[in-house]
Every structure is written in C-alpha cells, then in structure tokens.
Design a protein around this motif. Structure first.
Motif, PDB file in Angstrom:
ATOM      1  N   PRO A  30       0.816  -1.198   0.010  1.00 49.11           N
ATOM      2  CA  PRO A  30       0.013  -0.053   0.116  1.00 49.11           C
ATOM      3  C   PRO A  30       0.782   1.268   0.081  1.00 49.11           C
ATOM      4  N   SER A  31       0.164   2.466  -0.248  1.00 43.72           N
ATOM      5  CA  SER A  31       1.060   3.766  -0.272  1.00 43.72           C
ATOM      6  C   SER A  31       0.268   4.375   0.971  1.00 43.72           C
ATOM      7  N   PRO A  32       1.312   5.477   1.485  1.00 43.88           N
ATOM      8  CA  PRO A  32       0.739   6.221   2.447  1.00 43.88           C
ATOM      9  C   PRO A  32      -0.548   6.695   2.313  1.00 43.88           C
ATOM     10  N   PRO A  78       4.362   0.426  13.534  1.00 43.46           N
ATOM     11  CA  PRO A  78       3.941   1.543  14.782  1.00 43.46           C
ATOM     12  C   PRO A  78       2.239   1.494  14.881  1.00 43.46           C
ATOM     13  N   ASP A  79       1.884   1.859  15.805  1.00 47.08           N
ATOM     14  CA  ASP A  79       0.418   1.871  16.409  1.00 47.08           C
ATOM     15  C   ASP A  79      -0.496   2.614  15.611  1.00 47.08           C
ATOM     16  N   VAL A  80      -1.034   1.951  14.364  1.00 52.95           N
ATOM     17  CA  VAL A  80      -1.804   2.714  13.432  1.00 52.95           C
ATOM     18  C   VAL A  80      -3.151   1.954  13.321  1.00 52.95           C
ATOM     19  N   LEU A  81      -3.683   1.101  14.161  1.00 53.76           N
ATOM     20  CA  LEU A  81      -4.799   0.239  14.100  1.00 53.76           C
ATOM     21  C   LEU A  81      -6.088   1.345  14.533  1.00 53.76           C
ATOM     22  N   LEU A  82      -7.024   1.225  13.674  1.00 52.44           N
ATOM     23  CA  LEU A  82      -8.226   1.840  14.063  1.00 52.44           C
ATOM     24  C   LEU A  82      -9.001   1.071  15.069  1.00 52.44           C
ATOM     25  N   THR A  86      -8.480  -2.722  10.756  1.00 54.67           N
ATOM     26  CA  THR A  86      -8.525  -1.731  10.028  1.00 54.67           C
ATOM     27  C   THR A  86      -7.227  -0.856  10.389  1.00 54.67           C
ATOM     28  N   LEU A  87      -6.747  -0.495   9.469  1.00 55.27           N
ATOM     29  CA  LEU A  87      -5.423   0.591   9.889  1.00 55.27           C
ATOM     30  C   LEU A  87      -5.128   1.378   8.647  1.00 55.27           C
ATOM     31  N   ILE A  88      -4.512   2.742   8.884  1.00 56.45           N
ATOM     32  CA  ILE A  88      -4.206   3.638   7.783  1.00 56.45           C
ATOM     33  C   ILE A  88      -2.852   3.759   7.587  1.00 56.45           C
ATOM     34  N   VAL A  89      -2.192   3.565   6.449  1.00 57.81           N
ATOM     35  CA  VAL A  89      -0.893   3.699   6.286  1.00 57.81           C
ATOM     36  C   VAL A  89      -0.200   5.209   6.440  1.00 57.81           C
ATOM     37  N   PRO A  90       0.712   5.497   7.438  1.00 52.85           N
ATOM     38  CA  PRO A  90       1.428   6.713   7.801  1.00 52.85           C
ATOM     39  C   PRO A  90       2.312   6.915   6.938  1.00 52.85           C
TER      40      PRO A  90
END
Length: 312
Positions: free
Chosen positions: A54-56, A81-85, A93-97
């Motif tokens: 994936p991309s940021p 890193p802690d990016v889980l929703l 689900t998470l969003i790529v930082p």
C-alpha cells in the motif's frame, strides 16, 4: 493379649501409616503437567490475508483466514507503529502513515475451547517516487527546464530579422511563418475539464455485523442523486469469482441500509460490500455512474430466522 504383644502391634501399625503417607503421589504436580500439555496441544496458527504494497494514506483491511465459526472467540490486534483503527474484532483496519517503510502486525486469538492462536504479517509500504527535475547551469545559478522555452523563442526571432533584411519583399511570406509558429501552440488541448467533471465515489463509513445477524452499512457521498439515480448496495462472497455474483441487495435513496444473513444463503466466511451510484431503473436498462471501494466483512451466519433490527 499381653502388654508386650499390644506394644508390638501398636508399633507395627504406626510404621505402616508412616510408610503409606510417604508413598502418596502429589496430585497438584500431575494436574499442572496435564494442563500444560493440553495447552500446547491445542495451540494453532492464524494466517492473515496478504496485503499488496500500500501507499501512505491508504486504508488496509486485515482479515484472518479462519474457516470455523468464531462465536465465543476473543481477538487482540497489535501493530508497530500503532496505526490500528480497531483492535478487538475479527477483521481490523489501519491507515498507512507517512515516512514508514514497513508495518508489523500481530494477532492473538482465543477460541471458544480456550485454545490460543497467533498470527503475524509484515506489510511493505510503497514509497512515493519524486519526479526528478532537470536543471541547466547558467551564470547566475541553476534554472529549471521551463526557462528554456522563452530562450528558444528568443533565438527564433533574430533568425527572422536577417531574413527580413535580405529580402524585404518576402515579408508577407514570413508573416504567415510567424502565424504558423503562433498557431502551433495548442494551448486549448490541455485536459482540465475531465478532472473537473470527474465524480467522486461513495465512501463507506460504517460496516458491521450485529449479534442479531444483521449487516449494517452506512456511507457518504458528496454528490446529489437525480430523480433517475439510486444507490445500489452489493454483497458477495470472496469465494465466488463470477462477476454476476456481485448482485445488488437493494436500491435506495438513503445513505444507510441493513439486511440479515443466515446459514442457508450466506455460509460462514469473508464477504465484500460496496455501494454504487446507478443511473436508470433497477428493472430496466441502467448503468453504473461510480462506486465505492470493496470492503471485506467476515460473517458468522446466525439462525435463518433472524431479522435485521430497524435502523436508528
């Protein structure tokens, strides 16, 4: 019985009791060994669906590959890193930082029998490539390639001046040459209009499976439906590759919908949901205007008698 015989009998009985007491097993140690062996025997691994690079800024959906019913299970997701929703449901689900090259994901689960399961996934983030700008050295410093355009045009003008001085009569012929140069600049061919007229897709903001067996989906769209347009909610199994499997559950003008699943029509597994904007009647000729991204949902199908609750 004489006094000496009584004393001898009591001595022998006391020795027998002491000997029996020392030979008794320790039930606590055996129970602990049995519990440890059972825990090791029922430990299992949980594969997690692979995620393409994936991309940021992209949203990534983490789906464990579990074939059995997960009723009574507990799930715990972690990411570095802690990016889980969300981290306490079947699918996370998470969003790529920005500014990360990899994301490590770990999953721990305990099934209804108390057996522990673990899974892990390493996500490689696609790094954006910056366009290299060419530069040309000048006396004052460095200038971008865009500065070369007026420089070339300036060199064309002096070449036309000596031509005019040599033969004044062909000036009209050089004037059309100048106009040809001006007409060769097709500025109106730039395509801003398709970008301005592009239609953004609906965005699914909420997708959940309630304990009652109802699937609730909500979405937003920055457009406005015309009288001949509707939203189409689609729901299909990931195991069914046929395009016709992505049929519409309903057509609606609202921005939310709920429907029930059962063990007959929807076997346990992972399904996909999307919302599309449709032009035309549902029972006639219609076309898709735009649609949202496909969202995964793991379904533990309840009894066929369950019905969806009314939406708030």
């Amino acid at each position: 019985m004489t006094k000496k015989a009584k004393h001898l009998f009591l001595t022998i009985a006391t020795l027998l009791l002491i000997g029996c007491g020392t030979d008794l097993p320790t039930p606590t140690s055996q129970s602990d060994s049995l519990t440890t062996a059972q825990a090791i025997a029922c430990t299992f691994s949980i594969p997690i669906n692979e995620v393409p690079d994936p991309s940021p800024g992209d949203t990534v959906y983490l789906v464990p590959q579990i074939e059995e019913n997960t009723l009574g299970w507990t799930f715990s997701w972690r990411a570095e890193p802690d990016v889980l929703l969300d981290d306490d449901i079947v699918s996370a689900t998470l969003i790529v930082p920005n500014d990360v090259s990899q994301i490590e994901v770990d999953l721990e689960a305990v099934n209804a029998e108390g057996c522990p399961g673990v899974g892990s996934l390493l996500i490689t983030v696609a790094q954006p490539t910056s366009a290299a700008t060419e530069a040309v050295a000048t006396e004052n410093g460095t200038e971008s390639v865009a500065t070369l355009v007026p420089t070339e045009e300036a060199t064309l003008q002096p070449t036309a001046v000596p031509t005019d001085t040599r033969a004044p009569s062909p000036e009209p012929t050089q004037a059309p040459t100048a106009t040809e140069t001006s007409t060769s600049e097709p500025l109106p061919t730039s395509p801003p209009q398709p970008t301005a007229t592009s239609i953004s897709p609906p965005i699914i903001t909420d997708l959940e499976l309630l304990p009652s067996g109802a699937v609730v989906v909500r979405w937003i769209w920055n457009g406005q439906l015309t009288p001949t347009q509707n939203f189409a909610v689609r729901f299909w199994s990931e195991r069914d590759p046929r395009p016709e499997a992505r049929f519409s559950i309903t057509w609606t003008k609202e921005n939310q919908y709920a429907f029930s699943v059962n063990n007959v029509d929807y076997p346990i597994g992972t399904y996909f949901v999307n919302v599309a904007v449709m032009e035309g009647p549902s029972n006639g000729v219609h076309t898709e205007v735009t649609r949202s991204e496909d969202r995964p949902l793991f379904v533990d199908a309840p009894d066929p008698t369950t019905t969806p609750p009314p939406l708030p």
